[in-house]
Design an enzyme around this catalytic site. Sequence first.
Site, short mmCIF file in Angstrom:
data_model
loop_
_atom_site.label_atom_id
_atom_site.label_comp_id
_atom_site.label_asym_id
_atom_site.label_seq_id
_atom_site.Cartn_x
_atom_site.Cartn_y
_atom_site.Cartn_z
CD GLU A 167 16.52 -4.02 -4.06
OE1 GLU A 167 15.85 -3.55 -5.00
OE2 GLU A 167 16.62 -5.23 -3.86
CD GLU A 207 11.20 -3.61 -3.16
OE1 GLU A 207 10.90 -3.28 -2.01
OE2 GLU A 207 12.31 -3.36 -3.68
N1 T1G Z 1 7.60 3.33 -11.28
C1 T1G Z 1 6.89 4.00 -12.23
N2 T1G Z 1 6.11 5.09 -11.97
C2 T1G Z 1 6.06 5.50 -10.69
C3 T1G Z 1 6.77 4.85 -9.65
C4 T1G Z 1 7.56 3.73 -10.00
N3 T1G Z 1 8.30 3.07 -9.09
N4 T1G Z 1 6.50 5.51 -8.49
C5 T1G Z 1 5.67 6.52 -8.81
N5 T1G Z 1 5.41 6.51 -10.12
C6 T1G Z 1 4.56 7.49 -10.83
C7 T1G Z 1 3.12 7.42 -10.38
O1 T1G Z 1 2.41 6.42 -11.12
C8 T1G Z 1 2.64 8.82 -10.69
O2 T1G Z 1 2.42 8.87 -12.10
C9 T1G Z 1 3.87 9.68 -10.42
O3 T1G Z 1 4.99 8.78 -10.48
C10 T1G Z 1 3.83 10.33 -9.07
O4 T1G Z 1 3.59 9.29 -8.11
C11 T1G Z 1 13.95 -3.88 -8.08
C12 T1G Z 1 11.34 -4.57 -7.98
C13 T1G Z 1 7.45 7.69 -4.63
C14 T1G Z 1 6.10 7.81 -2.51
O5 T1G Z 1 6.84 0.81 -4.80
O6 T1G Z 1 5.33 4.96 -3.39
O7 T1G Z 1 11.83 -1.28 -6.92
O8 T1G Z 1 -0.05 9.42 -12.00
O9 T1G Z 1 1.33 10.13 -7.44
O10 T1G Z 1 2.11 10.70 -3.92
O11 T1G Z 1 13.64 -4.52 -5.84
O12 T1G Z 1 4.92 7.23 -5.98
O13 T1G Z 1 1.66 11.24 -12.28
O14 T1G Z 1 1.26 9.61 -14.15
O15 T1G Z 1 2.51 8.30 -6.12
O16 T1G Z 1 4.29 12.03 -4.27
C15 T1G Z 1 9.29 -0.12 -5.55
C16 T1G Z 1 6.17 3.46 -5.59
C17 T1G Z 1 9.11 -0.51 -6.98
C18 T1G Z 1 7.44 3.09 -4.83
C19 T1G Z 1 5.66 9.37 -4.41
N6 T1G Z 1 8.95 1.27 -5.36
N7 T1G Z 1 5.92 4.89 -5.59
O17 T1G Z 1 4.32 9.54 -4.02
O18 T1G Z 1 3.38 10.68 -6.09
S1 T1G Z 1 9.49 -2.22 -7.25
C20 T1G Z 1 7.71 1.62 -5.01
C21 T1G Z 1 5.45 5.51 -4.45
C22 T1G Z 1 11.17 -2.28 -7.03
C23 T1G Z 1 13.24 -3.57 -6.81
C24 T1G Z 1 11.76 -3.65 -6.91
C25 T1G Z 1 5.08 6.95 -4.62
C26 T1G Z 1 6.11 7.95 -4.04
P1 T1G Z 1 1.25 9.85 -12.68
P2 T1G Z 1 2.59 9.55 -6.90
P3 T1G Z 1 3.48 10.81 -4.51
#
Ligand code: T1G
Length: 683
Positions: A104, A124
């Site tokens: 976004e 999401e």
């Molecule tokens: N927020 C907080 N922590 C996050 C995070 C996030 N969005 N994404 C990853 N982490 C942490 C995860 O818990 C882990 O922590 C570390 O980062 C490494 O992640 C407003 C409302 C980016 C593809 O859904 O898909 O935006 O275990 O082990 O395998 O419209 O993380 O090390 O303590 O997964 O290399 C939308 C979620 C949010 C993406 C990387 N975004 N993340 O994968 O590492 S809602 C997502 C992922 C939103 C808006 C809406 C994956 C990754 P720890 P990982 P990875």
Amino acid sequence: MSVITTERHDDVLVIISNNPPVNALGQAVRQGLADGIEEALGDDSVKAVVIRCDGRTFFAGADITEFGKPPQGPGLGDVLDTIEASDKPVVAAIHGTALGGGCEVALACHYRVAVPSAKLGLPEVKLGLIPGAAGTQRLPRVVGAEAALPMVVVGNPIAASKAQAIGLVDAIVGEESLAEEAVAFARAQTDKPVPRSSEGTANRDGVENPAIFDEFRAKHGRKLRGFDAPAAGIEAVKAAGEMSYEDGVKKERELFMGLMGGTQSAAMRHYFFAERAANKIEGIARDIELLPIRKVGVIGAGTMGGGISMNFLSAGIPVTILEMEQEALDRGTGVMRANYERTAKRGRMTAEQVEQAMGLLTPTLDYDDLADCDLVIEAVFENMDVKKEVFAKLDSVVKQGALLASNTSYLNVDEIATATKRPEAVLGLHFFSPANVMKLLEVVRGEKTADQVLATAMKLAKKIGKIAVVAGVCDGFIGNRMLSPRQGQANALIMEGANYWEVDEVLLDFGFPMGPFQMSDLAGLDIGWHRDPTRIESIRDALCAMDRRGQKTGAGFYDYDEARQRTPSDDVKKLIADFAEKQGVEQRDISKEEIRERLLYPMVNEGALILEEGMAQRASDIDVVWINGYGWPLYTGGPMFWADTIGLDTVVAGLEKHKERLGENFRLSQLLKDKAEKGERFN
Ligand code: T1G
């Protein structure tokens, strides 16, 4: 160190985020972006802006850990509106994964440049939400409703090349020259009117051809059954074509807040962190030195051995597969090749990749060929004596320092380890069939399994694309141990008069892909049958004796037509009633409510016993097992999170109500009881 810094490159201001691990758009990042844009707009010498991220990825979304807490300004939507309103061109420089709020941010920029390996997406929906910062309104105006629908409603990211093809990315730049090429790109836009996503007109496709929405629903309906967010996503994308941008953003906000406040999103956000927590082994340092796994041995080329081997071959790890007979070995390797070729036919692998994978396979009849393996996994007949014989042989042949693993689904790994002189090297790797498809892997930690062995196995699991959960040595580990009380109650319920099709319906309605009697018909009722039609000791014996052996004979619990559509059978209902009468079991009408409580509550209780006994590290691990291994519906968060949601006191009350019918082995978990009394949760 501020999470957002700015750099001047002559007339271009670069706003840089450095918020490891994934540049999540937490409050400080949002504030830093707002400040950066303000700095750019307030300085006449700045003619263009670049927004980029240090570390491994462009913004990977909102900070999910902030959800459920009081919102802190500035709101992402407002920051993005400020970026888009700029009259100076703003360029998003994308690497890694621009996801959710990150995508976004990119959409609010006027241009997007990306490296070839970058991905963009709006996942999401996988958190039970929809984009909440105008993504559902900007994206269709840039790429059209048809291209926006899968991104918003299914939530899978797309490659930079695909993003460029649909108009989401304006230029693909060098993998190693993103920073400088983004500045040059921005400078080249300075004397043009800025293109604003919210003013795009690509969304007209959904208005001129409204059928695309119903076609999309029809195509994806089954996979999205039971989830709330996908329908909201479709509605939001539709609104992008039917409403003004402002009204569409309001509609998105209304849908987003409705989902955020619901149980499904809480459950799916719980699962997001649960899956990652499962990787962590309590009490073992995350930087423990791991053992190298360069070559894997698999014993047994049957369904499991072949499937297990494919996981490693597909990850580029050579496998030596051992059988006792050449014919079995040839059959097994033939099945593996056929599986790969079927995948290639579906376009999910190239012919070269098939040859590459199969080229890493070494079939053998000779144990000595396993000597230099770093890991050997046996997938032989589920019999303790056979397993012990195999492990004794491995102990004498395989080099010191190798991991010796059993794929057993319930046998005692500690007892298997006694067949070797190196119990510290022994563990269980319980793959789920089909092993090359199912994501779940139960990593069974023996009493003597060394920390280094366990940590190596967990890391290797991730490398081969598995979701691994540490389990202790008990009958059925985590998954099958909890399946057992559910199966026991299902059998008891139909003896007591419940309609077997209603038992299946209760689990189908709850969100499982299949009920226990459908599963039995699919697997075949004659698995383990003694084949004596005169010996009727169970309902399955009675059905097999009538040649009702499941789908493969066109009839089992259900009658099946040519399309394998099932119909409940009155004959079977009567067969069960007669059998119950002979067993002296009085039948009665049983409600679906009672069926649901007696199928699911004992599972929660068993999960609590597993926790009490230390057979699982944490309640969320149990949720990960059941969601990935048995189809527990993701939108309830797994058995333990679901129990939290309905209230542990409700579960205990239900178990108390049915305790006469839960079998003589039933034992109420003290942990569950205590938590219920204190109003606590498992997660
Ligand atoms: N927020 C907080 N922590 C996050 C995070 C996030 N969005 N994404 C990853 N982490 C942490 C995860 O818990 C882990 O922590 C570390 O980062 C490494 O992640 C407003 C409302 C980016 C593809 O859904 O898909 O935006 O275990 O082990 O395998 O419209 O993380 O090390 O303590 O997964 O290399 C939308 C979620 C949010 C993406 C990387 N975004 N993340 O994968 O590492 S809602 C997502 C992922 C939103 C808006 C809406 C994956 C990754 P720890 P990982 P990875």
